[in-house]
Design an enzyme around this catalytic site. Structure first.
Site, PDB file in Angstrom:
ATOM      1  CE1 TYR A 151      -3.973   2.150   0.692  1.00 22.86           C
ATOM      2  CE2 TYR A 151      -2.610   3.159   2.385  1.00 22.86           C
ATOM      3  CZ  TYR A 151      -3.745   3.169   1.604  1.00 22.86           C
ATOM      4  OH  TYR A 151      -4.660   4.192   1.723  1.00 22.86           O
ATOM      5  CE  LYS A 155      -3.530   4.910  -1.623  1.00 24.40           C
ATOM      6  NZ  LYS A 155      -4.587   5.359  -2.543  1.00 24.40           N
TER       7      LYS A 155
HETATM    8  P1  NAD Z   1     -13.365   2.618   0.590  1.00 19.25           P
HETATM    9  O1  NAD Z   1     -12.882   1.212   0.630  1.00 19.25           O
HETATM   10  O2  NAD Z   1     -14.440   3.042   1.511  1.00 19.25           O
HETATM   11  O3  NAD Z   1     -13.820   2.994  -0.914  1.00 19.25           O
HETATM   12  C1  NAD Z   1     -13.020   2.664  -2.012  1.00 19.25           C
HETATM   13  C2  NAD Z   1     -13.897   2.618  -3.250  1.00 19.25           C
HETATM   14  O4  NAD Z   1     -13.032   2.259  -4.359  1.00 19.25           O
HETATM   15  C3  NAD Z   1     -14.990   1.540  -3.167  1.00 19.25           C
HETATM   16  O5  NAD Z   1     -16.233   2.091  -3.545  1.00 19.25           O
HETATM   17  C4  NAD Z   1     -14.527   0.458  -4.152  1.00 19.25           C
HETATM   18  O6  NAD Z   1     -15.598  -0.218  -4.801  1.00 19.25           O
HETATM   19  C5  NAD Z   1     -13.730   1.303  -5.149  1.00 19.25           C
HETATM   20  N1  NAD Z   1     -12.749   0.482  -5.872  1.00 19.25           N
HETATM   21  C6  NAD Z   1     -11.829  -0.359  -5.337  1.00 19.25           C
HETATM   22  N2  NAD Z   1     -11.157  -0.985  -6.314  1.00 19.25           N
HETATM   23  C7  NAD Z   1     -11.652  -0.517  -7.485  1.00 19.25           C
HETATM   24  C8  NAD Z   1     -11.363  -0.800  -8.850  1.00 19.25           C
HETATM   25  N3  NAD Z   1     -10.446  -1.704  -9.187  1.00 19.25           N
HETATM   26  N4  NAD Z   1     -12.046  -0.128  -9.809  1.00 19.25           N
HETATM   27  C9  NAD Z   1     -13.003   0.766  -9.482  1.00 19.25           C
HETATM   28  N5  NAD Z   1     -13.338   1.046  -8.198  1.00 19.25           N
HETATM   29  C10 NAD Z   1     -12.666   0.419  -7.225  1.00 19.25           C
HETATM   30  O7  NAD Z   1     -12.055   3.503   0.785  1.00 19.25           O
HETATM   31  P2  NAD Z   1     -11.870   4.987   1.372  1.00 19.25           P
HETATM   32  O8  NAD Z   1     -11.482   4.868   2.778  1.00 19.25           O
HETATM   33  O9  NAD Z   1     -13.003   5.846   0.978  1.00 19.25           O
HETATM   34  O10 NAD Z   1     -10.537   5.404   0.574  1.00 19.25           O
HETATM   35  C11 NAD Z   1     -10.594   6.092  -0.660  1.00 19.25           C
HETATM   36  C12 NAD Z   1      -9.161   6.416  -1.074  1.00 19.25           C
HETATM   37  O11 NAD Z   1      -8.523   7.167  -0.045  1.00 19.25           O
HETATM   38  C13 NAD Z   1      -8.295   5.177  -1.306  1.00 19.25           C
HETATM   39  O12 NAD Z   1      -7.416   5.403  -2.383  1.00 19.25           O
HETATM   40  C14 NAD Z   1      -7.519   5.059  -0.018  1.00 19.25           C
HETATM   41  O13 NAD Z   1      -6.293   4.398  -0.196  1.00 19.25           O
HETATM   42  C15 NAD Z   1      -7.326   6.519   0.342  1.00 19.25           C
HETATM   43  N6  NAD Z   1      -7.081   6.758   1.757  1.00 19.25           N
HETATM   44  C16 NAD Z   1      -7.994   6.390   2.699  1.00 19.25           C
HETATM   45  C17 NAD Z   1      -7.712   6.666   4.032  1.00 19.25           C
HETATM   46  C18 NAD Z   1      -8.664   6.336   5.135  1.00 19.25           C
HETATM   47  O14 NAD Z   1      -8.299   6.535   6.297  1.00 19.25           O
HETATM   48  N7  NAD Z   1      -9.860   5.852   4.853  1.00 19.25           N
HETATM   49  C19 NAD Z   1      -6.516   7.271   4.386  1.00 19.25           C
HETATM   50  C20 NAD Z   1      -5.611   7.601   3.406  1.00 19.25           C
HETATM   51  C21 NAD Z   1      -5.925   7.351   2.088  1.00 19.25           C
END
Ligand code: NAD
Length: 245
Positions: A151, A155
């Site tokens: 991961y 990133k």
């Molecule tokens: P989440 O798991 O709630 O949502 C992710 C979405 O991406 C889902 O709707 C899923 O269906 C979609 N997805 C996954 N693989 C896919 C693919 N191959 N094609 C199309 N859609 C796809 O995640 P989140 O927490 O909302 O995170 C969103 C982004 O923010 C991610 O990139 C994550 O790495 C990043 N992020 C999240 C956090 C956190 O604390 N939640 C922190 C830092 C970064």
């Protein structure tokens, strides 16, 4: 002296957000809807958003499905002015035990997926000499994380992607920036073990988890005319956890 356009200034703008069926992506999509833009949600999940958001099912790992989704958005909303590469997954595990598949799958969705999306979006942006690209990375990309070699690497790779796009397309009115959220209250973090959550909370100077709106507001700013001269930047939204990195 060359002048930098404040583009995209057209309103409503055509916005495409990947991974917008839930969590951070959904909040970003809703933020642009509230700003009066035409918004599309590209996600592989069966349950997509409803209401004012155009739903285009696609997988960021599948170039053909992405191309079809972009074509649908272009026909409905016009060429994409703003693209937010947000779709992401985790497959955590300690280095010694991490399989090739878990490493490659995370890289394929988080990094190569973002590449496929921005490559497709850049076609019309280059022609129109205007566009905004925002990549959603993570504090873990520069901070590292135990059990997150895949991961974190994916990133960190987004930073190189945004900076290379900035060098390649910066002269064509296109900006590319990275937003690096810290720990945001979504399904992705709700699944973390309690001891990990407690440890991270203690390390966040703001003393709280971030909200999806904390992230969405920053993304909207980077897509706004006010941010026309910001490109190749990594903007942390982490309550100070990464100390600016
Ligand atoms: P989440 O798991 O709630 O949502 C992710 C979405 O991406 C889902 O709707 C899923 O269906 C979609 N997805 C996954 N693989 C896919 C693919 N191959 N094609 C199309 N859609 C796809 O995640 P989140 O927490 O909302 O995170 C969103 C982004 O923010 C991610 O990139 C994550 O790495 C990043 N992020 C999240 C956090 C956190 O604390 N939640 C922190 C830092 C970064």
């Amino acid at each position: 002296m060359p002048t930098t356009p404040l583009s995209p200034t057209t309103s409503p703008r055509s916005v495409l957000v990947t991974g917008a069926a839930r969590g951070i992506g959904r909040a970003i999509a809703e933020q642009f809807v509230a700003a009066g833009d035409k918004v599309a949600c590209l996600d592989r999940a069966a349950e997509l958003t409803t209401g004012d958001i155009l739903q285009v099912p696609a997988d960021v790992c599948d170039t053909a499905s992405l191309d079809a989704a972009f074509t649908t958005v272009e026909q409905a909303h016009g060429p994409v002015d703003i693209v937010v590469a947000n779709a992401g997954i985790t497959r955590d595990g300690l280095l010694m035990r991490m399989s090739d598949e878990d490493f490659q799958t995370v890289l394929d969705v988080n990094l190569t997926g973002a590449f496929r999306v921005v490559r497709r979006a850049s076609k019309s942006m280059i022609k129109r000499r205007s566009g905004r690209i925002v990549l959603i990375a993570s504090v873990v990309g520069l901070y590292g994380g135990v059990g997150q070699a895949n991961y974190s690497a994916s990133k960190a790779g987004l930073v190189g992607l945004a900076r290379s796009i900035t060098r390649e397309l910066g002269g064509r009115g296109i900006t590319a920036n990275v937003v690096a959220p810290g720990f945001i209250d979504t399904a992705m973090t709700q699944g973390l073990p309690d001891d990990v959550k407690t440890k991270y909370l203690a390390a966040i100077p703001a003393g709280r988890w971030g909200s999806v709106d904390d992230v969405a507001q920053v993304v909207e700013f980077l897509a706004s005319p006010a941010a026309a001269y910001i490109s190749g930047a990594v903007v942390p939204v982490d309550g100070g956890l990464g100390m600016g990195h």
